[in-house]
Design an enzyme around this catalytic site. Structure first.
Site, PDB file in Angstrom:
ATOM      1  N   HIS A 115      -3.075   7.528  -3.613  1.00  0.00           N
ATOM      2  CA  HIS A 115      -3.224   6.333  -2.780  1.00  0.00           C
ATOM      3  C   HIS A 115      -3.366   5.111  -3.686  1.00  0.00           C
ATOM      4  O   HIS A 115      -4.052   5.165  -4.706  1.00  0.00           O
ATOM      5  CB  HIS A 115      -4.463   6.475  -1.894  1.00  0.00           C
ATOM      6  CG  HIS A 115      -4.866   5.196  -1.220  1.00  0.00           C
ATOM      7  ND1 HIS A 115      -6.054   4.562  -1.486  1.00  0.00           N
ATOM      8  CD2 HIS A 115      -4.205   4.424  -0.311  1.00  0.00           C
ATOM      9  CE1 HIS A 115      -6.123   3.455  -0.746  1.00  0.00           C
ATOM     10  NE2 HIS A 115      -5.028   3.344  -0.037  1.00  0.00           N
TER      11      HIS A 115
ATOM     12  N   HIS B 288       1.968  12.118  -0.042  1.00  0.00           N
ATOM     13  CA  HIS B 288       1.542  13.489   0.239  1.00  0.00           C
ATOM     14  C   HIS B 288       2.578  14.452  -0.343  1.00  0.00           C
ATOM     15  O   HIS B 288       3.591  14.722   0.298  1.00  0.00           O
ATOM     16  CB  HIS B 288       1.410  13.709   1.743  1.00  0.00           C
ATOM     17  CG  HIS B 288       0.322  12.899   2.378  1.00  0.00           C
ATOM     18  ND1 HIS B 288      -1.006  13.196   2.206  1.00  0.00           N
ATOM     19  CD2 HIS B 288       0.356  11.807   3.167  1.00  0.00           C
ATOM     20  CE1 HIS B 288      -1.745  12.320   2.862  1.00  0.00           C
ATOM     21  NE2 HIS B 288      -0.951  11.465   3.460  1.00  0.00           N
TER      22      HIS B 288
ATOM     23  N   SER C  85       0.830  -1.195   0.000  1.00  0.00           N
ATOM     24  CA  SER C  85       0.000   0.000   0.000  1.00  0.00           C
ATOM     25  C   SER C  85       0.867   1.249   0.000  1.00  0.00           C
ATOM     26  O   SER C  85       1.971   1.267   0.560  1.00  0.00           O
ATOM     27  CB  SER C  85      -0.989   0.000   1.157  1.00  0.00           C
ATOM     28  OG  SER C  85      -0.304   0.079   2.358  1.00  0.00           O
TER      29      SER C  85
ATOM     30  N   HIS D 144     -19.959  12.394   7.367  1.00  0.00           N
ATOM     31  CA  HIS D 144     -20.200  13.509   8.290  1.00  0.00           C
ATOM     32  C   HIS D 144     -19.960  14.857   7.610  1.00  0.00           C
ATOM     33  O   HIS D 144     -20.477  15.883   8.055  1.00  0.00           O
ATOM     34  CB  HIS D 144     -19.342  13.367   9.553  1.00  0.00           C
ATOM     35  CG  HIS D 144     -17.870  13.492   9.307  1.00  0.00           C
ATOM     36  ND1 HIS D 144     -17.133  12.527   8.676  1.00  0.00           N
ATOM     37  CD2 HIS D 144     -16.989  14.473   9.602  1.00  0.00           C
ATOM     38  CE1 HIS D 144     -15.867  12.909   8.606  1.00  0.00           C
ATOM     39  NE2 HIS D 144     -15.747  14.075   9.156  1.00  0.00           N
TER      40      HIS D 144
ATOM     41  N   HIS E  41      -9.174   9.148 -15.049  1.00  0.00           N
ATOM     42  CA  HIS E  41     -10.231   8.147 -15.227  1.00  0.00           C
ATOM     43  C   HIS E  41     -10.157   7.474 -16.595  1.00  0.00           C
ATOM     44  O   HIS E  41     -10.500   6.303 -16.724  1.00  0.00           O
ATOM     45  CB  HIS E  41     -11.600   8.774 -14.961  1.00  0.00           C
ATOM     46  CG  HIS E  41     -11.915   8.858 -13.494  1.00  0.00           C
ATOM     47  ND1 HIS E  41     -12.345   7.777 -12.783  1.00  0.00           N
ATOM     48  CD2 HIS E  41     -11.799   9.867 -12.593  1.00  0.00           C
ATOM     49  CE1 HIS E  41     -12.513   8.114 -11.519  1.00  0.00           C
ATOM     50  NE2 HIS E  41     -12.179   9.389 -11.373  1.00  0.00           N
TER      51      HIS E  41
ATOM     52  N   ASN F 267      -3.301   0.539  -3.420  1.00  0.00           N
ATOM     53  CA  ASN F 267      -3.168  -0.660  -2.604  1.00  0.00           C
ATOM     54  C   ASN F 267      -3.566  -1.878  -3.423  1.00  0.00           C
ATOM     55  O   ASN F 267      -4.533  -1.828  -4.182  1.00  0.00           O
ATOM     56  CB  ASN F 267      -4.074  -0.531  -1.363  1.00  0.00           C
ATOM     57  CG  ASN F 267      -4.232  -1.831  -0.615  1.00  0.00           C
ATOM     58  OD1 ASN F 267      -5.244  -2.513  -0.750  1.00  0.00           O
ATOM     59  ND2 ASN F 267      -3.237  -2.188   0.156  1.00  0.00           N
ATOM     60  N   THR F 268      -2.791  -2.941  -3.329  1.00  0.00           N
ATOM     61  CA  THR F 268      -3.255  -4.251  -3.820  1.00  0.00           C
ATOM     62  C   THR F 268      -2.894  -5.300  -2.786  1.00  0.00           C
ATOM     63  O   THR F 268      -1.878  -5.175  -2.092  1.00  0.00           O
ATOM     64  CB  THR F 268      -2.649  -4.643  -5.192  1.00  0.00           C
ATOM     65  OG1 THR F 268      -1.249  -4.373  -5.192  1.00  0.00           O
ATOM     66  CG2 THR F 268      -3.305  -3.899  -6.337  1.00  0.00           C
ATOM     67  N   ARG F 269      -3.744  -6.297  -2.660  1.00  0.00           N
ATOM     68  CA  ARG F 269      -3.539  -7.292  -1.606  1.00  0.00           C
ATOM     69  C   ARG F 269      -4.110  -8.651  -2.015  1.00  0.00           C
ATOM     70  O   ARG F 269      -4.997  -8.738  -2.876  1.00  0.00           O
ATOM     71  CB  ARG F 269      -4.210  -6.825  -0.314  1.00  0.00           C
ATOM     72  CG  ARG F 269      -5.688  -6.526  -0.496  1.00  0.00           C
ATOM     73  CD  ARG F 269      -6.312  -5.756   0.670  1.00  0.00           C
ATOM     74  NE  ARG F 269      -7.706  -5.429   0.377  1.00  0.00           N
ATOM     75  CZ  ARG F 269      -8.106  -4.325  -0.239  1.00  0.00           C
ATOM     76  NH1 ARG F 269      -7.226  -3.418  -0.618  1.00  0.00           N
ATOM     77  NH2 ARG F 269      -9.384  -4.113  -0.496  1.00  0.00           N
TER      78      ARG F 269
END
Lengths: 269, 269
Positions: free
Chosen positions: B107, B97, B93, B170, B140, B109-111
């Site tokens: 960002h 910044h 991952s 929120h 995109h 991530n592969t798992r």
């Protein structure tokens, strides 16, 4: 006394308390030579006031009065919600993030919550960035004095409760140097309310004393950095563990009012 | 192929992927005129590398390989955990910044996760501070091209999944401009693994392209401030909602490895 009457009296105290706390903070700003004042933000459940000052880089003082329903999951374990999730709550909460890293961050809250039962909760705690044993000793001495004047058993109990609550398990760190914390206080309404008022007044006294003693101290870049890292821990605590924050955000509260407690800035290494 | 063999192959890919990503990032630093390199932090479940660079104010690239047990509550809804909470997982991952507010936070991530069943998960998404419609369109477009080469149905599905996941209820705000996100991918191991490798390679391509295009742009204090506020939202998302963060911290993971994703600093108004 019926519950409506109690609610009216408590609410009146909290409104007054918010005013006195804000005045005291503006007075500290004035002593420092700053003219910074609070800005008031009204919303349907209260009034939160934010100051961006010279002494207090960011300070939030919120009065709230919420009438609503606990979400089912949240109601579990809350007294008086067995057949009815409705609640009435009112309280004042304060989070102060001073600019000077020598002045500790300060947190205070008192509240009155009614379901089928009704109780007080609250407390205060201190988060210094630069450790100062004298300050720690004096802070706890004052809190012990306050508690002892109500009940000799309170201080130890509320201090432990505070230490347990303001803890970051993933860091294996305390948030600060503790203070007092209590909840579900429903022994004797009159006596409990006296305690709650006393906690508010003692907070103002300590806030002034601690700030006046340190607000003129010089600081280094390194000390400012320590403060910013400590503020990162504050953010972690509030977003990961704080019950009020979680409840507020999950129940559709005003994010600006709830996240008033966030520091103006923070760092992570 | 038996599961042990699959795990060995996948793990080898992830180790390699971590290396290539770190090299690519150090290469971008070099192109900018910086000599900053990653620092490697080994711990029992892997190796997380952090760079504090000129282009990437803070970048974390983590390889992990965990063998453990899901906590009971967490296991609910996870495939293949009915009679046994044990799992094997490995992944890479990345959270970047950038210093320059014109360069978006990135960002990836592969798992690969194995219980009684086994599946791939992953994705990537972009969090710009200063909106740029061209960048969004191109990002995109590339992701659609990537997905379409595997299955024409993937892009829409994974884009929606990403939008749903990286959302701050929120705030009623998306975290960024989205990307792709998928989980529980267990149709065909070989094809799924090809997709996962392709997602990794496309991430590197996009990371370079996006960074090179913007890293030399000048920025104003106002733009830096917008970035710091946006980073505050990033912190809120990670601590309030991110499943990986929650799981890691609750299950006693290494907080430094888990909170590698935190920005170097952030602001709240």
């Amino acid at each position: 006394m019926d519950i409506k009457k109690k609610q009216k009296i408590v609410k009146k105290w909290f409104v007054e308390l918010q005013n006195i706390i804000c005045k005291s903070i503006e007075q500290l700003e004035k002593e420092y030579g700053s003219k910074k004042k609070f800005k008031s933000n009204k919303w349907k459940h209260g009034n939160f006031r934010i100051i961006e000052g010279e002494v207090f880089e960011k300070g939030g003082v919120a009065f709230s009065n919420v009438i609503g329903k606990f979400p089912k999951n949240f109601a579990k374990g809350i007294p008086g919600t067995k057949n009815n999730n409705k609640f009435w709550s009112s309280g004042v909460s304060v989070v102060l993030h001073p600019k000077n890293p020598h002045v500790p961050a300060m947190h205070f809250n008192t509240r009155f919550i009614c379901t089928k039962k009704s109780w007080f909760g609250g407390g205060m705690d201190l988060t210094p960035c630069i450790s100062d044993n004298n300050q720690k000793k004096n802070y706890h001495k004052e809190l012990k004095k306050l508690c002892d004047s109500h009940n000799k058993k309170y201080y130890i109990k509320y201090k432990k409760w505070c230490d347990k609550y303001f803890y970051l398990p993933h860091r294996k760190e305390a948030r600060g140097i503790g203070g007092i914390f209590f909840d579900y206080k429903m022994e004797n309404w009159k006596k409990d309310f006296l305690l709650v008022k006393d906690v508010g007044i003692t907070f103002i006294y300590l806030l002034k004393k601690i700030t006046q003693k340190k607000m003129f101290l010089k600081w280094s870049k390194k000390e400012k950095d320590i403060q910013l890292l400590k503020r990162g821990r504050y953010v972690e605590f509030n977003l990961l563990y704080d019950r009020g924050t979680k409840f507020g955000l999950n129940s559709g509260g005003n994010p600006k009012a709830i996240l008033m407690s966030m520091p103006p800035n923070a760092k992570w290494k």
